[in-house]
Design a protein around this motif. Sequence first.
Motif, PDB file in Angstrom:
ATOM      1  N   GLN A  87       4.619  31.696  29.807  1.00  0.00           N
ATOM      2  CA  GLN A  87       3.259  31.806  30.339  1.00  0.00           C
ATOM      3  C   GLN A  87       2.316  30.798  29.690  1.00  0.00           C
ATOM      4  N   VAL A  88       1.321  30.405  30.453  1.00  0.00           N
ATOM      5  CA  VAL A  88       0.317  29.451  30.000  1.00  0.00           C
ATOM      6  C   VAL A  88      -0.710  30.197  29.150  1.00  0.00           C
ATOM      7  N   THR A  89      -1.057  29.614  28.016  1.00  0.00           N
ATOM      8  CA  THR A  89      -2.114  30.184  27.171  1.00  0.00           C
ATOM      9  C   THR A  89      -2.981  29.048  26.669  1.00  0.00           C
ATOM     10  N   PRO A  90      -4.239  29.269  26.405  1.00  0.00           N
ATOM     11  CA  PRO A  90      -4.958  30.501  26.692  1.00  0.00           C
ATOM     12  C   PRO A  90      -5.204  30.646  28.186  1.00  0.00           C
ATOM     13  N   LEU A 127     -17.108  29.358  33.104  1.00  0.00           N
ATOM     14  CA  LEU A 127     -16.325  28.868  31.975  1.00  0.00           C
ATOM     15  C   LEU A 127     -15.899  27.419  32.187  1.00  0.00           C
ATOM     16  N   ALA A 128     -16.610  26.703  33.056  1.00  0.00           N
ATOM     17  CA  ALA A 128     -16.239  25.330  33.413  1.00  0.00           C
ATOM     18  C   ALA A 128     -16.099  24.434  32.185  1.00  0.00           C
ATOM     19  N   ASP A 129     -16.917  24.664  31.176  1.00  0.00           N
ATOM     20  CA  ASP A 129     -16.836  23.838  29.965  1.00  0.00           C
ATOM     21  C   ASP A 129     -15.566  24.107  29.171  1.00  0.00           C
ATOM     22  N   MET A 130     -14.868  25.197  29.461  1.00  0.00           N
ATOM     23  CA  MET A 130     -13.636  25.541  28.752  1.00  0.00           C
ATOM     24  C   MET A 130     -12.387  25.176  29.561  1.00  0.00           C
ATOM     25  N   LEU A 131     -12.584  24.788  30.825  1.00  0.00           N
ATOM     26  CA  LEU A 131     -11.457  24.433  31.678  1.00  0.00           C
ATOM     27  C   LEU A 131     -11.145  22.953  31.525  1.00  0.00           C
ATOM     28  N   PRO A 132      -9.947  22.468  31.651  1.00  0.00           N
ATOM     29  CA  PRO A 132      -8.714  23.174  31.979  1.00  0.00           C
ATOM     30  C   PRO A 132      -8.007  23.753  30.763  1.00  0.00           C
ATOM     31  N   LYS A 133      -8.659  23.763  29.610  1.00  0.00           N
ATOM     32  CA  LYS A 133      -8.011  24.332  28.420  1.00  0.00           C
ATOM     33  C   LYS A 133      -7.638  25.795  28.630  1.00  0.00           C
ATOM     34  N   ILE A 134      -8.463  26.519  29.384  1.00  0.00           N
ATOM     35  CA  ILE A 134      -8.190  27.916  29.696  1.00  0.00           C
ATOM     36  C   ILE A 134      -7.890  28.022  31.183  1.00  0.00           C
ATOM     37  N   GLU A 135      -6.761  28.612  31.514  1.00  0.00           N
ATOM     38  CA  GLU A 135      -6.371  28.807  32.913  1.00  0.00           C
ATOM     39  C   GLU A 135      -6.904  30.150  33.406  1.00  0.00           C
ATOM     40  N   VAL A 136      -7.357  30.194  34.648  1.00  0.00           N
ATOM     41  CA  VAL A 136      -7.738  31.448  35.296  1.00  0.00           C
ATOM     42  C   VAL A 136      -6.676  31.717  36.354  1.00  0.00           C
ATOM     43  N   LEU A 137      -5.910  32.791  36.160  1.00  0.00           N
ATOM     44  CA  LEU A 137      -4.738  33.071  36.985  1.00  0.00           C
ATOM     45  C   LEU A 137      -4.850  34.427  37.663  1.00  0.00           C
ATOM     46  N   THR A 138      -4.095  34.611  38.741  1.00  0.00           N
ATOM     47  CA  THR A 138      -4.024  35.887  39.433  1.00  0.00           C
ATOM     48  C   THR A 138      -2.601  36.428  39.337  1.00  0.00           C
ATOM     49  N   SER A 139      -2.390  37.621  39.862  1.00  0.00           N
ATOM     50  CA  SER A 139      -1.063  38.229  39.788  1.00  0.00           C
ATOM     51  C   SER A 139      -0.008  37.376  40.500  1.00  0.00           C
ATOM     52  N   VAL A 140      -0.397  36.677  41.547  1.00  0.00           N
ATOM     53  CA  VAL A 140       0.549  35.796  42.252  1.00  0.00           C
ATOM     54  C   VAL A 140       1.029  34.678  41.325  1.00  0.00           C
ATOM     55  N   ASP A 141       0.119  34.152  40.509  1.00  0.00           N
ATOM     56  CA  ASP A 141       0.478  33.092  39.565  1.00  0.00           C
ATOM     57  C   ASP A 141       1.445  33.579  38.495  1.00  0.00           C
ATOM     58  N   ALA A 200      -9.769  41.579  33.627  1.00  0.00           N
ATOM     59  CA  ALA A 200      -9.729  40.177  33.221  1.00  0.00           C
ATOM     60  C   ALA A 200      -9.025  40.204  31.870  1.00  0.00           C
ATOM     61  N   VAL A 201      -7.747  39.910  31.873  1.00  0.00           N
ATOM     62  CA  VAL A 201      -6.942  39.999  30.654  1.00  0.00           C
ATOM     63  C   VAL A 201      -6.931  38.632  29.976  1.00  0.00           C
ATOM     64  N   VAL A 202      -7.511  38.597  28.799  1.00  0.00           N
ATOM     65  CA  VAL A 202      -7.529  37.367  28.012  1.00  0.00           C
ATOM     66  C   VAL A 202      -6.202  37.301  27.259  1.00  0.00           C
ATOM     67  N   VAL A 203      -5.490  36.200  27.439  1.00  0.00           N
ATOM     68  CA  VAL A 203      -4.193  36.016  26.785  1.00  0.00           C
ATOM     69  C   VAL A 203      -4.261  34.765  25.925  1.00  0.00           C
ATOM     70  N   THR A 204      -3.977  34.942  24.643  1.00  0.00           N
ATOM     71  CA  THR A 204      -3.935  33.805  23.725  1.00  0.00           C
ATOM     72  C   THR A 204      -2.609  33.830  22.973  1.00  0.00           C
ATOM     73  N   ARG A 205      -2.266  32.691  22.445  1.00  0.00           N
ATOM     74  CA  ARG A 205      -1.071  32.587  21.601  1.00  0.00           C
ATOM     75  C   ARG A 205      -1.445  31.739  20.412  1.00  0.00           C
ATOM     76  N   ASN A 206      -1.212  32.278  19.242  1.00  0.00           N
ATOM     77  CA  ASN A 206      -1.499  31.559  18.014  1.00  0.00           C
ATOM     78  C   ASN A 206      -0.444  31.967  17.000  1.00  0.00           C
ATOM     79  N   MET A 207       0.333  31.005  16.558  1.00  0.00           N
ATOM     80  CA  MET A 207       1.453  31.291  15.663  1.00  0.00           C
ATOM     81  C   MET A 207       1.021  31.388  14.196  1.00  0.00           C
ATOM     82  N   ARG A 208      -0.202  30.930  13.891  1.00  0.00           N
ATOM     83  CA  ARG A 208      -0.693  31.137  12.526  1.00  0.00           C
ATOM     84  C   ARG A 208      -0.896  32.630  12.333  1.00  0.00           C
TER      85      ARG A 208
END
Length: 149
Positions: free
Chosen positions: A45-48, A22-36, A76-84
Motif C-alpha cells: 500500500q501507498v503511504t502516507p 490538502l493540495a499543498d501536501m499532494l502528491p506526497k499524500i494519496e487520497v484513495l477510495t475502497s476501489v483503489d 477518512a483513515v490516515v495511514v502512515t508508515r515509519n520504520m523509526r
Amino acid sequence: MIKPANFLAMEPVLVTQLKAKLADMLPKIEVLTSVDLNDVTEQTQVTPAIHVVFADSHVAEAREGRLYRFEQTWLAVVVTRNMRSMRSGSDAREDAGLIAMRVLGALGGFQPDIATKPLKFIDGPKSGFRAGFQYLPLAFQVELLLQTH
C-alpha cells in the motif's frame, strides 16, 4: 440542497474536498477510495495516504416510503508508515496525527451541496499500529435526503 441520485454520492465529494484542502501536501499524500485498495496488501500500500471509506448508514426518517432522511458515516483513515521507533510506533503516530489535524480541518463542518447539514466529526473505530504502519480512522457523519421512484 441537491438530492443525490447515487447512494454513495458522498465518496467523490469527500475525495475532492480532501484533495482541494490538502493540495499543498499532494502528491506526497494519496487520497484513495475502497476501489483503489482492491488487491492491495499491507506491504504494497501507498503511504502516507488517506482512505475514504463508507462505513455505515441508518434511516432517520421515512416519509411515505419514497423520501428518506438518512445518516451516513464515512471514514477518512490516515495511514502512515515509519520504520523509526518501530517497536513503540511513536514516529508513525506523530506523522498520522499531523495529517489527521489537516483532515479534520478539511472535513469537519464542511457543507456539501448534497447534504442537509455540515459534516460532523463523531466517534469512530479504534486506531491501530502494526509493523511500522499506523492506521488512524476519523469518522464523519452526514445527513442526506434520498428520493426513490
